[in-house]
Design an enzyme around this catalytic site. Structure first.
Site, mmCIF file in Angstrom:
data_model
loop_
_atom_site.group_PDB
_atom_site.id
_atom_site.type_symbol
_atom_site.label_atom_id
_atom_site.label_comp_id
_atom_site.label_asym_id
_atom_site.label_seq_id
_atom_site.Cartn_x
_atom_site.Cartn_y
_atom_site.Cartn_z
ATOM 1 N N ASP A 158 3.649 6.031 4.938
ATOM 2 C CA ASP A 158 4.826 5.178 5.098
ATOM 3 C C ASP A 158 5.922 5.683 4.147
ATOM 4 O O ASP A 158 6.204 6.876 4.109
ATOM 5 C CB ASP A 158 4.450 3.713 4.859
ATOM 6 C CG ASP A 158 5.530 2.740 5.311
ATOM 7 O OD1 ASP A 158 5.557 2.397 6.514
ATOM 8 O OD2 ASP A 158 6.356 2.338 4.489
ATOM 9 N N TYR B 99 15.008 0.324 2.778
ATOM 10 C CA TYR B 99 15.431 0.712 4.126
ATOM 11 C C TYR B 99 16.940 0.915 4.171
ATOM 12 O O TYR B 99 17.447 1.865 4.780
ATOM 13 C CB TYR B 99 15.009 -0.360 5.135
ATOM 14 C CG TYR B 99 13.541 -0.363 5.433
ATOM 15 C CD1 TYR B 99 13.034 0.284 6.561
ATOM 16 C CD2 TYR B 99 12.635 -0.999 4.592
ATOM 17 C CE1 TYR B 99 11.678 0.291 6.836
ATOM 18 C CE2 TYR B 99 11.280 -1.000 4.856
ATOM 19 C CZ TYR B 99 10.807 -0.349 5.984
ATOM 20 O OH TYR B 99 9.455 -0.333 6.248
ATOM 21 N N HIS C 29 -1.813 3.040 10.771
ATOM 22 C CA HIS C 29 -0.762 3.263 9.785
ATOM 23 C C HIS C 29 -1.228 3.070 8.346
ATOM 24 O O HIS C 29 -0.855 3.829 7.458
ATOM 25 C CB HIS C 29 0.402 2.316 10.088
ATOM 26 C CG HIS C 29 1.602 2.542 9.249
ATOM 27 N ND1 HIS C 29 2.412 3.658 9.386
ATOM 28 C CD2 HIS C 29 2.160 1.802 8.249
ATOM 29 C CE1 HIS C 29 3.406 3.588 8.514
ATOM 30 N NE2 HIS C 29 3.279 2.479 7.807
#
Length: 467
Positions: free
Chosen positions: A230, A379, A438
């Site tokens: 990630d 982000y 993930h």
């Protein structure tokens, strides 16, 4: 139609030849931050503190008042809206299953015991660039005669160092047939968990990477291996590009080529619908990639959170920091669909494969530190024009690299060996893993640990033989 396909392919092939002959190979000189940068609330914080470089032992010790407030909020949760008939997780987190999680969290989850468990791994804090950075520092047994190799392990969102509690002992315990063992350093990203958050804009993956390089140097490791998934994977790549002289090799369980695609790649992806061998090299790659419409619309369906967090993280953070139930739903929905997108068709979202206490441990890290807002800001920083203009984003990875490709990782990563070999100029291995998604370290710690062991063994053999 058949003749048209071949004519189209011929025209595209000709265009690609012309494009490649005229394309300019961009040479990038990656950047670094000045040493006097301070990300803390006080600009002169690092200068005023005589113990700024001190490495201090740390124990998680949450007050009874915080836990009492949490239980009060859980007990007084407003009635949940019932899910639609015959709907599981297709609309998001199923409220019937959420009610079961709330009940467990309120009545059976024992924070005192869980806190003691989380304190079983040695933890520390140190001040870097004005921020107190929290990290796990796990060493091999003192009686081990194996050579200790430093390994920096980096988590992502919405995870935490909690993801590493099973895999770390698998890496710090010597195994037969290997003359080395790992010394693991696993920091909480700035703004995550017990690490301070930046007080001003600009703390992106590259800046975090430079903090971690300084952390490793402070611990006595001028060169090391680095691993991540990630955001941890993005930071791993940034470190490897900007500080190649600090990295023996990198290992990622989320190797992505999406941001490095060329016109050539897009054309081959399109033509691969008819001639898959143009872009894919195995049946597993083909099944992950095609049909393109499934991959594309699947990404659209699962990436709404990303747009929100890239644009308005502070707005979403208000709601999530105020409601533990909302926070759990938001985080655990990702542990459902990112482990396997088909889990959304199950009543429990596939979450029963995990231990509920372990899932809640991760949620608790966000709750007790009030760090959801600051974690989501990463982000926004990554998506900013200023960050995207940094030179390293165009650079290739030149250090020895390895990719563990888990079958249920998000297909949009386009972890295709043809593309990986171009982005990672020294790709030592790209392993198609048997199962997992993930959150590899959390979901499949043994598989990931084995691949890390094998990767470093190969890289060390190549490095030592090159002397």
């Amino acid at each position: 139609m058949g003749k048209f396909k071949y004519l189209l392919a011929a025209l595209v092939a000709f265009a690609l030849v012309v494009y490649q002959k005229n394309a300019i190979d961009i040479i990038v000189e990656p950047e670094t931050m000045p040493d006097d940068v301070c990300w803390g609330a006080k600009f002169d914080q690092t200068k005023d503190r005589s113990n700024a470089k001190e490495v201090r032992p740390f124990l998680i010790n949450i007050t009874n008042e915080v836990i009492a407030d949490l239980k009060h909020r859980l007990t007084n949760t407003r009635p949940l809206v019932k899910p639609l008939r015959s709907v599981n997780f297709e609309y998001g987190f199923n409220s019937d299953h959420l009610a079961k999680i709330i009940d467990h969290w309120s009545n059976r989850y024992d924070w005192t015991a869980r806190q003691a468990y989380l304190n079983t791994l040695p933890q520390f804090k140190t001040n870097i660039y004005g921020l107190d950075l929290h990290f796990i520092h796990a060493k091999p047994p003192a009686e081990s005669s194996a050579r200790a190799i430093p390994l920096l392990m980096l988590h992502g969102w919405p995870g935490s160092v909690v993801e590493f509690y099973k895999i770390i002992p698998m890496l710090t315990t010597p195994i037969a047939g290997r003359n080395f063992v790992f010394e693991v350093i696993a920091p909480s990203l700035p703004g995550y968990g017990f690490s301070d958050a930046a007080a001003r804009p600009g703390m992106g993956p590259a800046q975090m990477g430079q903090m971690f390089v300084k952390l490793m140097s402070r611990l006595g490791h001028e060169k090391f291996y680095v691993q991540g998934g990630d955001w941890g994977a993005v930071i791993t790549e940034a470190i490897s590009k900007i500080f190649p002289n600090k990295v023996y090799g990198m290992h990622s369980n989320m190797c992505s080529t999406t941001t490095s695609l060329t016109l050539n790649d897009y054309v081959r992806l399109a033509l691969g619908t008819y001639w898959p061998s143009l872009i894919v090299s195995s049946e597993s790659e083909k099944s992950r990639t095609y049909p393109l419409s499934k991959m594309f619309f699947g990404f659209l369906e699962e990436s709404g959170y990303m747009h929100l967090q890239m644009t308005k993280p502070d707005t979403a953070g208000v709601a999530l920091n105020d409601s533990p139930v909302g926070l759990a739903a938001y985080i655990l929905e990702k542990f459902s669909t990112w482990s396997n997108t088909d889990y959304k068709y199950l009543p429990d979202g596939g979450l029963s494969k995990f231990k509920m206490d372990e899932l809640l441990d991760n949620v608790m890290i966000y709750w007790v530190t009030n760090s959801m807002t600051t974690s989501m800001r990463l982000y926004s920083e990554f998506a900013s024009n200023k960050y995207r203009a940094l030179p390293h984003t165009l650079a290739k990875v030149k250090v020895p690299a390895a990719c563990a490709i888990f079958p249920n990782e998000m297909p949009i990563a386009l972890a295709l060996k043809t593309l990986l070999n171009r982005k990672f100029e020294n790709l030592v291995r790209a392993t198609e893993m048997k199962e997992g998604g993930h959150f590899a370290a959390f979901e499949q710690p043994r598989l990931l640990a084995n691949d890390i062991w094998s990767t470093v063994y190969e890289m060390e053999s190549i490095r030592i033989n090159s002397f």
